[in-house]
Design a protein around this motif. Sequence first.
Motif, PDB file in Angstrom:
ATOM      1  N   GLY A  92      61.494 -19.176  36.045  1.00  0.00           N
ATOM      2  CA  GLY A  92      61.792 -19.248  37.392  1.00  0.00           C
ATOM      3  C   GLY A  92      60.525 -18.386  38.047  1.00  0.00           C
ATOM      4  N   ASN A  93      60.027 -18.862  39.196  1.00  0.00           N
ATOM      5  CA  ASN A  93      58.992 -18.874  39.178  1.00  0.00           C
ATOM      6  C   ASN A  93      59.160 -18.208  41.430  1.00  0.00           C
ATOM      7  N   ALA A  94      58.017 -17.589  41.599  1.00  0.00           N
ATOM      8  CA  ALA A  94      58.345 -17.621  42.695  1.00  0.00           C
ATOM      9  C   ALA A  94      57.960 -18.127  44.448  1.00  0.00           C
ATOM     10  N   SER A  95      58.041 -18.902  44.961  1.00  0.00           N
ATOM     11  CA  SER A  95      57.426 -19.675  45.693  1.00  0.00           C
ATOM     12  C   SER A  95      56.844 -19.106  46.889  1.00  0.00           C
ATOM     13  N   ALA A  96      56.001 -19.842  47.966  1.00  0.00           N
ATOM     14  CA  ALA A  96      55.892 -19.010  48.746  1.00  0.00           C
ATOM     15  C   ALA A  96      57.078 -18.329  50.168  1.00  0.00           C
ATOM     16  N   ALA A  97      58.200 -19.259  49.816  1.00  0.00           N
ATOM     17  CA  ALA A  97      59.350 -19.285  50.428  1.00  0.00           C
ATOM     18  C   ALA A  97      59.793 -17.888  49.294  1.00  0.00           C
ATOM     19  N   GLY A  98      60.370 -17.393  48.645  1.00  0.00           N
ATOM     20  CA  GLY A  98      59.800 -16.586  47.327  1.00  0.00           C
ATOM     21  C   GLY A  98      61.922 -16.888  46.872  1.00  0.00           C
ATOM     22  N   HIS A  99      62.153 -18.248  47.018  1.00  0.00           N
ATOM     23  CA  HIS A  99      62.965 -18.936  46.260  1.00  0.00           C
ATOM     24  C   HIS A  99      62.135 -19.666  45.056  1.00  0.00           C
ATOM     25  N   ALA A 100      64.061 -19.341  43.537  1.00  0.00           N
ATOM     26  CA  ALA A 100      63.168 -20.074  42.702  1.00  0.00           C
ATOM     27  C   ALA A 100      62.791 -21.366  41.907  1.00  0.00           C
ATOM     28  N   VAL A 101      61.979 -22.072  42.015  1.00  0.00           N
ATOM     29  CA  VAL A 101      62.274 -22.597  41.924  1.00  0.00           C
ATOM     30  C   VAL A 101      61.505 -23.411  39.948  1.00  0.00           C
ATOM     31  N   GLY A 102      62.698 -24.090  40.248  1.00  0.00           N
ATOM     32  CA  GLY A 102      62.592 -25.689  38.814  1.00  0.00           C
ATOM     33  C   GLY A 102      63.030 -24.159  37.563  1.00  0.00           C
ATOM     34  N   GLU A 103      63.905 -23.708  38.058  1.00  0.00           N
ATOM     35  CA  GLU A 103      64.992 -23.018  37.189  1.00  0.00           C
ATOM     36  C   GLU A 103      65.231 -22.895  36.251  1.00  0.00           C
ATOM     37  N   GLY A 104      65.471 -22.540  35.000  1.00  0.00           N
ATOM     38  CA  GLY A 104      66.687 -23.534  34.177  1.00  0.00           C
ATOM     39  C   GLY A 104      65.766 -24.991  33.264  1.00  0.00           C
ATOM     40  N   ARG A 105      65.129 -25.082  33.523  1.00  0.00           N
ATOM     41  CA  ARG A 105      63.984 -26.620  33.365  1.00  0.00           C
ATOM     42  C   ARG A 105      63.347 -26.232  31.991  1.00  0.00           C
ATOM     43  N   ARG A 106      63.825 -27.484  31.201  1.00  0.00           N
ATOM     44  CA  ARG A 106      63.039 -26.790  29.637  1.00  0.00           C
ATOM     45  C   ARG A 106      62.248 -28.035  29.772  1.00  0.00           C
ATOM     46  N   MET A 107      60.827 -28.181  29.289  1.00  0.00           N
ATOM     47  CA  MET A 107      59.420 -28.637  29.155  1.00  0.00           C
ATOM     48  C   MET A 107      59.481 -28.380  27.542  1.00  0.00           C
ATOM     49  N   ALA A 108      58.936 -29.249  27.346  1.00  0.00           N
ATOM     50  CA  ALA A 108      58.361 -29.129  25.231  1.00  0.00           C
ATOM     51  C   ALA A 108      56.752 -29.643  25.916  1.00  0.00           C
ATOM     52  N   TYR A 109      55.637 -28.581  25.293  1.00  0.00           N
ATOM     53  CA  TYR A 109      54.565 -28.805  25.096  1.00  0.00           C
ATOM     54  C   TYR A 109      53.542 -29.462  23.349  1.00  0.00           C
ATOM     55  N   THR A 110      52.350 -29.374  23.628  1.00  0.00           N
ATOM     56  CA  THR A 110      51.571 -29.636  21.982  1.00  0.00           C
ATOM     57  C   THR A 110      50.549 -29.025  22.586  1.00  0.00           C
ATOM     58  N   ILE A 111      50.034 -28.028  21.778  1.00  0.00           N
ATOM     59  CA  ILE A 111      48.977 -27.289  21.945  1.00  0.00           C
ATOM     60  C   ILE A 111      47.423 -27.801  21.487  1.00  0.00           C
TER      61      ILE A 111
END
Length: 163
Positions: A92-111
């Motif tokens: 989760g992250n805090a948006s300007a309105a205080g709502h969690a955005v993208g919560e639970g979303r899985r991502m994969a990255y190669t560094i």
Amino acid sequence: MSQEGYDKLVAELRQLESVELPQVRDAISEARDKGDLSENFEYHAAKREQSRLLGRIRFMQRVLANARVVDMSALGSDTVQLLCRVEITNLGNASAAGHAVGEGRRMAYTITSPHEANLREGKISIKSPIAQALLNKKVGDEVTVRVPAGTLRLRIESIERQG
């Protein structure tokens, strides 16, 4: 950088030097043969392209001269390092309105090295805020990272060594 990234840069440099630059030189020569250079659009366009190509070639030569190919066998496999694929969950992250955005979303990255980064391919630069926050962390660790959109809370689900 990875061996794959190094090889791609070498191939691109060879393409620029052996194919594209000679084509531009031929275009300049052909345009010069047409006469008055002061109002010759083809000549000026070809000279601009030659300048762009020479700049790109010099840049790539400097990158390759300073590049180091990473020995994958020397890297550990239990922490996030350069050239590993990391699967993370957005807690989760805090948006300007205080709502969690993208919560639970899985991502994969190669560094990767900055020269290999390509978000469409899931490759992020080791200098990016997310990669910096993940470095040296282990599976199950949670990190907080500031990004332009706000603050993200991420949990590392898996770490996989590439190559």
